[in-house]
Design a protein around this motif. Sequence first.
Motif, PDB file in Angstrom:
ATOM      1  N   ILE A 291     -16.828  30.411  44.142  1.00 27.52           N
ATOM      2  CA  ILE A 291     -16.969  30.045  45.553  1.00 27.52           C
ATOM      3  C   ILE A 291     -15.579  29.811  46.131  1.00 27.52           C
ATOM      4  CG2 ILE A 291     -17.833  28.267  47.134  1.00 27.52           C
ATOM      5  CD1 ILE A 291     -20.148  27.827  45.204  1.00 27.52           C
ATOM      6  N   PRO A 292     -15.282  30.308  47.348  1.00 25.07           N
ATOM      7  CA  PRO A 292     -13.962  30.113  47.953  1.00 25.07           C
ATOM      8  C   PRO A 292     -13.589  28.632  48.060  1.00 25.07           C
ATOM      9  CG  PRO A 292     -15.250  31.679  49.233  1.00 25.07           C
ATOM     10  CD  PRO A 292     -16.170  31.097  48.207  1.00 25.07           C
ATOM     11  N   LYS A 293     -12.328  28.352  47.831  1.00 28.37           N
ATOM     12  CA  LYS A 293     -11.880  26.962  47.814  1.00 28.37           C
ATOM     13  C   LYS A 293     -12.013  26.295  49.190  1.00 28.37           C
ATOM     14  CE  LYS A 293      -7.531  25.769  46.962  1.00 28.37           C
ATOM     15  NZ  LYS A 293      -6.256  25.455  46.280  1.00 28.37           N
TER      16      LYS A 293
ATOM     17  N   ILE B 179      -3.892  17.947  50.011  1.00 30.99           N
ATOM     18  CA  ILE B 179      -4.349  17.806  48.626  1.00 30.99           C
ATOM     19  C   ILE B 179      -4.840  19.145  48.072  1.00 30.99           C
ATOM     20  CG2 ILE B 179      -6.112  16.742  47.160  1.00 30.99           C
ATOM     21  CD1 ILE B 179      -5.982  14.317  49.130  1.00 30.99           C
ATOM     22  N   THR B 180      -5.563  19.901  48.892  1.00 25.87           N
ATOM     23  CA  THR B 180      -6.170  21.150  48.418  1.00 25.87           C
ATOM     24  C   THR B 180      -5.245  22.356  48.576  1.00 25.87           C
ATOM     25  OG1 THR B 180      -7.220  21.463  50.584  1.00 25.87           O
ATOM     26  CG2 THR B 180      -8.505  20.349  48.888  1.00 25.87           C
ATOM     27  N   GLN B 181      -4.050  22.138  49.132  1.00 27.99           N
ATOM     28  CA  GLN B 181      -3.053  23.209  49.290  1.00 27.99           C
ATOM     29  C   GLN B 181      -3.567  24.350  50.168  1.00 27.99           C
ATOM     30  OE1 GLN B 181      -1.482  24.209  45.248  1.00 27.99           O
ATOM     31  NE2 GLN B 181      -2.731  22.454  44.650  1.00 27.99           N
ATOM     32  N   LEU B 182      -4.285  23.976  51.217  1.00 27.49           N
ATOM     33  CA  LEU B 182      -4.775  24.951  52.177  1.00 27.49           C
ATOM     34  C   LEU B 182      -4.201  24.646  53.557  1.00 27.49           C
ATOM     35  CD1 LEU B 182      -8.535  25.091  51.098  1.00 27.49           C
ATOM     36  CD2 LEU B 182      -6.784  26.816  50.635  1.00 27.49           C
ATOM     37  N   THR B 183      -4.221  25.631  54.431  1.00 31.80           N
ATOM     38  CA  THR B 183      -3.722  25.446  55.792  1.00 31.80           C
ATOM     39  C   THR B 183      -4.884  25.265  56.762  1.00 31.80           C
ATOM     40  OG1 THR B 183      -3.772  27.816  56.307  1.00 31.80           O
ATOM     41  CG2 THR B 183      -1.767  26.952  55.246  1.00 31.80           C
ATOM     42  N   HIS B 184      -4.559  24.816  57.976  1.00 32.00           N
ATOM     43  CA  HIS B 184      -5.585  24.725  59.011  1.00 32.00           C
ATOM     44  C   HIS B 184      -6.238  26.089  59.235  1.00 32.00           C
ATOM     45  CE1 HIS B 184      -3.878  20.773  59.981  1.00 32.00           C
ATOM     46  NE2 HIS B 184      -4.940  20.555  60.736  1.00 32.00           N
TER      47      HIS B 184
ATOM     48  N   VAL C  74      -9.992  31.449  44.464  1.00 31.15           N
ATOM     49  CA  VAL C  74      -8.587  31.725  44.183  1.00 31.15           C
ATOM     50  C   VAL C  74      -7.885  30.384  44.043  1.00 31.15           C
ATOM     51  CG1 VAL C  74      -6.441  32.768  44.973  1.00 31.15           C
ATOM     52  CG2 VAL C  74      -8.630  33.888  45.468  1.00 31.15           C
ATOM     53  N   ALA C  75      -7.339  30.108  42.865  1.00 29.02           N
ATOM     54  CA  ALA C  75      -6.658  28.834  42.630  1.00 29.02           C
ATOM     55  C   ALA C  75      -5.332  28.788  43.372  1.00 29.02           C
ATOM     56  CB  ALA C  75      -6.434  28.627  41.136  1.00 29.02           C
ATOM     57  N   GLY C  76      -4.948  27.577  43.801  1.00 30.11           N
ATOM     58  CA  GLY C  76      -3.660  27.384  44.436  1.00 30.11           C
ATOM     59  C   GLY C  76      -2.549  27.339  43.401  1.00 30.11           C
ATOM     60  N   PRO C  77      -1.288  27.445  43.849  1.00 30.61           N
ATOM     61  CA  PRO C  77      -0.164  27.494  42.894  1.00 30.61           C
ATOM     62  C   PRO C  77      -0.023  26.236  42.045  1.00 30.61           C
ATOM     63  CG  PRO C  77       0.609  27.225  45.162  1.00 30.61           C
ATOM     64  CD  PRO C  77      -0.834  27.555  45.235  1.00 30.61           C
ATOM     65  N   ASN C  78      -0.486  25.096  42.541  1.00 31.11           N
ATOM     66  CA  ASN C  78      -0.332  23.845  41.796  1.00 31.11           C
ATOM     67  C   ASN C  78      -1.655  23.296  41.272  1.00 31.11           C
ATOM     68  OD1 ASN C  78       2.501  23.731  42.331  1.00 31.11           O
ATOM     69  ND2 ASN C  78       2.040  22.965  44.398  1.00 31.11           N
ATOM     70  N   ASP C  79      -2.700  24.100  41.350  1.00 30.02           N
ATOM     71  CA  ASP C  79      -4.009  23.631  40.895  1.00 30.02           C
ATOM     72  C   ASP C  79      -4.077  23.573  39.372  1.00 30.02           C
ATOM     73  OD1 ASP C  79      -5.080  23.272  43.396  1.00 30.02           O
ATOM     74  OD2 ASP C  79      -5.958  25.282  43.515  1.00 30.02           O
ATOM     75  N   VAL C  80      -4.587  22.467  38.857  1.00 29.92           N
ATOM     76  CA  VAL C  80      -4.815  22.304  37.425  1.00 29.92           C
ATOM     77  C   VAL C  80      -6.308  22.063  37.221  1.00 29.92           C
ATOM     78  CG1 VAL C  80      -4.317  20.957  35.367  1.00 29.92           C
ATOM     79  CG2 VAL C  80      -2.517  21.350  37.064  1.00 29.92           C
ATOM     80  N   ILE C  81      -6.969  22.989  36.580  1.00 26.75           N
ATOM     81  CA  ILE C  81      -8.410  22.873  36.361  1.00 26.75           C
ATOM     82  C   ILE C  81      -8.646  22.093  35.074  1.00 26.75           C
ATOM     83  CG2 ILE C  81     -10.562  24.143  36.015  1.00 26.75           C
ATOM     84  CD1 ILE C  81      -9.338  26.420  37.625  1.00 26.75           C
ATOM     85  N   PRO C  82      -9.344  20.949  35.145  1.00 24.09           N
ATOM     86  CA  PRO C  82      -9.458  20.058  33.994  1.00 24.09           C
ATOM     87  C   PRO C  82     -10.304  20.636  32.865  1.00 24.09           C
ATOM     88  CG  PRO C  82     -10.898  19.330  35.774  1.00 24.09           C
ATOM     89  CD  PRO C  82     -10.072  20.450  36.327  1.00 24.09           C
ATOM     90  N   ASP C  83      -9.935  20.271  31.668  1.00 23.09           N
ATOM     91  CA  ASP C  83     -10.711  20.626  30.478  1.00 23.09           C
ATOM     92  C   ASP C  83     -11.713  19.497  30.220  1.00 23.09           C
ATOM     93  OD1 ASP C  83     -11.765  21.384  28.092  1.00 23.09           O
ATOM     94  OD2 ASP C  83      -9.881  21.304  26.962  1.00 23.09           O
TER      95      ASP C  83
END
Length: 452
Positions: free
Chosen positions: A139-141, A418-423, A216-225
Amino acid sequence: MIGLLGLLAGLGLLIWLALRDVNIVFASVLCSLVVIATNALPLADSLSNSYAFGDLGAFTFAGRFFLLFAAGAIFGRLMGDSHAATSIAMALVRRLGAHRALWITVLSCALLTYGGVVVFVVIFAMYPLGLRLLKEADIPKRLFCGAAALGAGTFTLTALPGTPSIHNVIPTLKLGTDLFAGAGLGLFGGAVMLALGMFYLERERVKARAAGEGFVAGPNDVIPDLDAIQKDMPHWALALIPMIVVIGTILAPRLLELAGIGGSSAILQFANSQPVIWPSMALILASVIAVALFPAIRKGGLRLMGNGTQDAIMPLIATSAVIGFGGVVAQTSGFATFTSAVLGADLPPLLSVFTAASAVSGITGSSSGGLQIFMATLADPYLAKGIDPEELHRIVAMASGGFDSLPHCGAVIAMLTITQLTHKQAYKDVGVVTVIVPVVATLLTVGLAMIT
């Protein structure tokens, strides 16, 4: 005329600066200076009184509500670091399936905010888990922002009775109501917000899948284990206990009063007379219980509480700064003209309340700021019109949660950061669920109040 143009210029500049990620504290001071200069307000008095320390001043607000912000942030930090929030969300995953990621995000955020965790902290706590859910369901972020905003920033903040949110507390200070004021109206409005918001988000999810738009993950996204934290994750039923303590503590005085028990009790009288302190104490009590219950935070409980207090500072200062701008605006002749026009308009009283509260929240970009200004400047005239205080409490709280979420809203800016997205990428979805949906729901609630 120049003063009105200056007022509009100050507001427009505040929105423009917010869209460009300029620090909201700096932006509020700069825009206040624009309003002061164009309206020929006294500089020193406007900055030290109207903006900072007056009845609607930034630091007056910060001092009045610091404990509530801090208690909510502490509770949120403990629920996050103990993995209790993750446990609740994963329990929903097991029952609903990861493909219902948007439903899980909305319900998890709603549970956390209704349980007393402040919005900013909920986004921080839910984002890592949200990334995993979005990746699994492709699903899109951007839709995570819409789902989190719906769950954390709409019906649980302004509509549902009993919530310890600042938006539900502010009206009690002026009107003498409690956190359960207008319960029937709030439940109706909250249900409408949830239904309309989920209809929109699910429709967008289907459209995105059909268009080939995925995660699509952002450049600084860390997906938890999740496997790595599984051993520290409490059972979901245990994780719910601190939240139940918050709501139960807040609800207890009202239930005892309805049952005719302890009417002369000093504790009951204290609870009913302290709409800020009592929910803060409920959050602090639940925080202590969380430290005792959850092994992952038991040893470092005091340090985490200190970190939680730090988490409250920037949201509180950002909110207070916008309120300070509103305090300056409230001193202008243009604002006086606006209030006179609204009060004198040939509208049903509750519809007039909606219009006034929505406009003030839109000007300040803050529902709490709009509420504070409304209660200080407009509550008495509307009470004089014969509006029931409980109805006024609920309608104003709900109305404040509509146009507050325009692009210059501090919470919106924080979420996108926080989510590294723009308006451009995500605001459409956030705007629909936090502006259009609450406005429609509040108007329907106003209609219900007028015919009952």
